[in-house]
Motif scaffolding. Structure first.
Motif, short mmCIF file in Angstrom:
data_model
loop_
_atom_site.label_atom_id
_atom_site.label_comp_id
_atom_site.label_asym_id
_atom_site.label_seq_id
_atom_site.Cartn_x
_atom_site.Cartn_y
_atom_site.Cartn_z
N UNK A 117 42.58 17.48 88.74
CA UNK A 117 42.61 17.08 86.83
C UNK A 117 42.37 18.67 86.96
N UNK A 118 41.80 18.68 85.29
CA UNK A 118 41.35 20.31 85.12
C UNK A 118 39.70 20.61 85.35
N UNK A 119 39.48 19.99 86.14
CA UNK A 119 37.72 19.69 86.45
C UNK A 119 37.37 19.15 88.07
N UNK A 120 38.27 19.67 88.88
CA UNK A 120 37.97 19.33 90.33
C UNK A 120 37.37 19.96 90.93
N UNK A 121 36.45 19.53 91.82
CA UNK A 121 35.24 20.13 91.81
C UNK A 121 35.82 21.37 93.13
N UNK A 122 34.65 22.43 93.58
CA UNK A 122 35.39 23.67 93.76
C UNK A 122 35.55 23.34 95.15
N UNK A 123 34.13 22.50 96.18
CA UNK A 123 34.66 21.87 97.36
C UNK A 123 33.23 22.07 97.84
N UNK A 124 32.99 21.07 99.51
CA UNK A 124 31.84 21.04 100.12
C UNK A 124 30.47 21.88 100.92
N UNK A 125 29.77 21.56 99.86
CA UNK A 125 29.04 23.10 99.60
C UNK A 125 28.61 23.54 102.09
N UNK A 126 29.05 24.72 102.40
CA UNK A 126 29.22 25.03 103.57
C UNK A 126 29.99 23.69 104.54
N UNK A 127 31.44 23.18 103.99
CA UNK A 127 31.97 22.92 105.03
C UNK A 127 33.21 23.17 104.47
N UNK A 128 33.49 24.28 105.11
CA UNK A 128 35.32 24.32 104.64
C UNK A 128 36.30 23.62 105.47
N UNK A 129 36.13 22.98 106.15
CA UNK A 129 36.96 22.23 107.43
C UNK A 129 36.85 20.50 106.20
N UNK A 130 36.37 20.54 105.67
CA UNK A 130 36.23 19.46 104.85
C UNK A 130 36.60 19.67 103.81
N UNK A 131 36.22 20.60 103.37
CA UNK A 131 36.98 20.91 102.00
C UNK A 131 38.49 21.26 102.29
N UNK A 132 38.59 21.90 103.19
CA UNK A 132 40.69 21.71 103.28
C UNK A 132 40.63 20.41 103.59
N UNK A 133 40.32 19.90 104.26
CA UNK A 133 41.29 18.35 104.24
C UNK A 133 40.76 17.95 102.76
N UNK A 134 40.16 17.79 101.71
CA UNK A 134 40.24 17.00 100.41
C UNK A 134 41.40 18.06 99.72
N UNK A 171 46.80 22.22 94.29
CA UNK A 171 45.37 21.70 93.88
C UNK A 171 44.91 20.71 93.86
N UNK A 172 46.08 19.39 94.50
CA UNK A 172 45.34 17.86 94.31
C UNK A 172 44.49 17.99 95.36
N UNK A 173 43.98 17.37 94.94
CA UNK A 173 41.98 17.05 95.70
C UNK A 173 42.44 15.53 96.14
N UNK A 174 41.44 14.90 97.15
CA UNK A 174 42.07 13.37 97.97
C UNK A 174 39.84 12.93 98.10
N UNK A 175 39.46 11.65 98.25
CA UNK A 175 38.06 11.55 98.69
C UNK A 175 38.75 10.48 99.56
N UNK A 176 40.15 9.67 99.55
CA UNK A 176 40.22 9.21 101.49
C UNK A 176 40.33 7.34 100.74
#
Length: 519
Positions: free
Chosen positions: A371-388, A392-397
Motif C-alpha cells: 500500500x502507499x501508506x505502510x508503516x515504517x517498521x517496528x520501534x527498535x525491533x529491526x529483526x521483526x521489521x525485516x520479518x514483516x 515493498x510488501x508487508x505482512x502481519x501474519x
C-alpha cells in the motif's frame, strides 16, 4: 516541495487562514473551529518544546475519547514529536512496558487514568518523563496542568520543524501474540491513507464522522485523518463506554453521516427494544463500516434493515499496513465471507507459502500487501521489521486465499494455527461453524496441549441470552460440517465478559489459551 501532499497539520494551519470560523472537530462537550484548533495545537506544541522535548521525542497519551486527542495529535505533528497512544484498558504493568519500550519523554494523562501513571512512575527504567494532566480543575502534585501549559505558551507556529517522513505515531499493536510492538506511522503515510479513504468512501465536506472506537487505536486515527483531510467534520464520541441507545441518539441529533464499529456494537444496536429504536431519525447516515472482526450474514442484513439509507462497508487492515481491502455495499451478499479486494492505489496482494512462493488462487498463503501508506517498521525491533517485509510488501501474519472472483478471504492468523497430529487447523474455520449453531452467540477456538496429538481443538462458547446448549450437541453439529480432525474435542462455556479481547473486539487467542490452560 511542490510535489508533496500536505500533512494534516498543514491542512489545519491552512484552513485556520482560509476558513477560520468553520466548526470542524468536536466531542460531546465542546467544539473547535479551525482557528481555535490550530491555535491550541500551536500552544501545546510550544509548551511541550518548553518542557525540553526535541524533534523525535515520544509523548505518551492515556485518555478516554475526548477532544484533547485532536489537539495532541496535531500538536505533536507540528513540533516533530511522536505520539504514543496508550489503550486506556491496559493495566499499569502493561502501560509501563510501553512507556519504557518507547522511551517516552512526556506523558499526557486524563484525570481518571492518571493514577496508573502515579503507580509506576517511580519504577520506570527510563528518565522520569514530564507529566501533563487534564480533566480536573487542578493538577495533582508532580503534574503540570494541560490548560495552564496552553494558556502560557506562544500561539505562533512552532519554530521546531517536523519531517513528514519521520515517525509521527507509535501505534502499539494489541499484543494478541505476545508483548505489543510499536508500529511506526508517519505524517505522509497518513495523508495517503486519507486520500485513498476519500476515494473509497466518496467523502464530502458536508459529512460528519462519529468516531466511537478508541482514539488510541489505528481505526479511529485513520478515519480522523481521512475525514478531516477532506474538510469534513469529525465528532469524537466522548463517553467512557459504548451505550447503544445513546450512540443512536447522537447520530440522530447531530446528523452523523458515517461511523465505524465492530460487529458486537452493531449487535447491541439490534438488541435494543423496537420502541427504543423507533425514537431515532437515522436517515442522515450514508456509510457505516464493519471492521476488526467478521460479521454474520444475518447481522449484516439486520443492520441494513435498521439503517435503510446506509451503505454497509467492510474492511481488512492493520496498524502496520493501514487499509488493505475494502468490501463495498453492492458486494456484501454476493461475496459473503470475503473482506473485499485491494483498496485503490494498492498493488495486488501476494499470498505466499512457507518458502516465499506465490500460491495458486484458492489455496491459503500468508498475506502480503503493498500500500502507499505502510508503516515504517517496528520501534527498535529491526529483526521483526525485516520479518514483516518482503521488499515493498508487508505482512502481519494473516493467512488468506483469493477466490475465483478475485476477492480475498481470510483464514486465520498464522500464530493461531493449531497443529494436531500433523494437520494444520485454522481456528476461524471452526469458529464460523460453532457460531452457526442456533444457541451460540460467540465462539473462540484454541489448541489444547495433547500428549498424543500435540494439540487438540478446544472450543469456548458463549450462549445467547435465554438459550441453552449442551457440549455433546454442539460437537455433533461440528461433525456434520467439518472434517473430523478439525472438530472440537472439548468445550468450555463462558460469559461474554470472560472472553479476553483487544480494544477493537478481537478475541486474544493467546491470552485465552493461557487463561484456560494456566497449569
Amino acid at each position: 516541495m511542490g510535489e508533496q501532499v500536505l500533512t494534516l497539520a498543514e491542512i489545519v494551519q491552512a484552513k485556520a487562514r482560509t476558513a477560520p470560523n468553520v466548526q470542524i472537530v468536536r466531542d460531546l462537550e465542546r467544539t473547535l473551529t479551525y482557528a481555535e484548533w490550530n491555535e491550541r495545537a500551536n500552544r501545546l506544541a510550544n509548551a511541550l518544546i518548553q518542557q525540553g522535548l526535541t524533534q523525535g521525542d515520544r509523548v505518551a497519551v492515556l485518555a478516554y475519547n475526548c477532544l484533547e486527542w485532536a489537539e495532541i495529535y496535531i500538536a505533536t505533528a507540528k513540533a516533530g514529536l511522536v505520539a504514543v497512544p496508550i489503550n486506556f484498558r491496559l493495566a499499569a504493568r502493561e502501560i509501563q512496558f510501553i512507556l519504557e519500550d518507547a522511551g517516552v519523554k512526556a506523558v499526557i494523562a486524563q484525570h481518571e487514568l492518571a493514577h496508573h501513571i502515579d503507580s509506576i512512575k517511580d519504577s520506570l527504567q527510563i528518565t522520569a518523563p514530564a507529566l501533563v494532566h487534564f480533566g480536573a480543575p487542578h493538577a495533582p502534585a508532580g503534574w503540570v496542568g494541560y490548560e495552564c501549559m496552553i494558556a502560557a505558551a506562544d500561539s505562533a507556529l512552532p519554530a521546531q520543524t517536523s519531517d513528514p517522513d519521520a515517525p509521527w505515531a507509535l501505534m502499539y499493536t494489541s499484543g494478541t501474540t505476545g508483548n505489543p510492538k510499536g508500529a511506526i506511522r508517519n505524517q505522509r503515510g497518513m495523508s495517503m491513507i486519507a486520500l485513498v479513504t476519500a476515494v473509497e468512501l466518496s467523502i464530502q465536506s458536508q459529512d460528519d464522522a462519529l468516531l466511537v472506537m478508541p482514539m488510541c487505536h489505528a481505526n479511529s486515527l485513520n478515519f480522523f485523518c481521512s475525514y478531516l483531510y477532506s474538510n469534513a467534520k469529525v465528532t469524537i464520541y466522548s463517553r467512557k463506554s459504548f451505550d447503544a441507545a445513546h450512540v443512536l441518539s447522537v447520530m440522530s441529533e447531530l446528523g452523523i453521516t458515517f461511523t465505524s464499529l465492530v460487529p458486537t456494537q452493531y449487535i447491541l444496536f439490534l438488541e435494543l427494544p423496537e420502541q427504543v429504536k423507533a425514537q431515532f431519525q437515522l436517515d442522515s447516515i450514508k456509510h457505516m463500516m464493519i471492521s476488526s472482526a467478521p460479521a454474520r450474514a444475518e447481522t449484516k442484513r439486520a443492520v441494513m434493515a435498521m439503517f435503510p439509507n446506509t451503505g454497509l462497508f467492510e474492511l481488512y487492515g492493520s496498524s502496520e499496513a493501514g487499509w488493505v481491502t475494502m468490501l463495498h455495499p453492492h458486494e456484501q451478499f454476493s461475496n459473503l465471507g470475503s473482506v473485499g479486494r485491494e483498496c485503490v492505489g494498492s498493488a495486488p496482494i501476494r499470498l505466499l507459502d512457507a518458502d516465499g512462493q506465490d500460491v495458486p488462487d484458492g489455496q491459503p498463503g500468508e498475506l502480503f500487501s503493498r500500500t502507499p501508506y505502510a508503516f515504517s517498521g517496528y520501534w527498535n525491533q529491526p529483526e521483526k521489521t525485516a520479518k514483516a517485509f518482503r521488499g515493498d510488501y508487508c505482512s502481519v501474519g494473516d493467512i488468506a486465499y483469493r477466490d475465483e472472483a478475485g476477492f480475498i478471504r481470510l483464514v486465520d492468523r498464522k500464530e493461531n494455527m493449531i497443529i494436531s497430529g500433523g494437520e494444520n487447523i485454522y481456528p476461524t474455520e471452526v469458529e464460523k461453524v460453532l457460531a452457526s449453531f442456533p444457541a451460540v452467540q460467540d465462539a473462540a477456538v484454541v489448541g489444547m496441549p495433547d500428549q498424543k496429538w500435540g494439540e487438540s481443538v478446544h472450543a469456548v462458547v458463549v450462549l445467547r441470552p435465554g438459550q441453552s446448549g449442551e457440549a455433546a450437541e454442539i460437537m455433533a453439529w461440528c461433525r456434520e460440517h467439518l472434517a473430523g480432525y478439525k472438530c472440537p474435542r472439548s468445550i468450555s462455556f463462558l460469559t461474554e465478559d470472560q472472553l479476553p479481547r483487544t480494544a477493537t473486539g478481537k478475541v486474544r487467542h493467546r491470552a485465552l489459551r493461557a487463561q484456560l490452560f494456566a497449569d
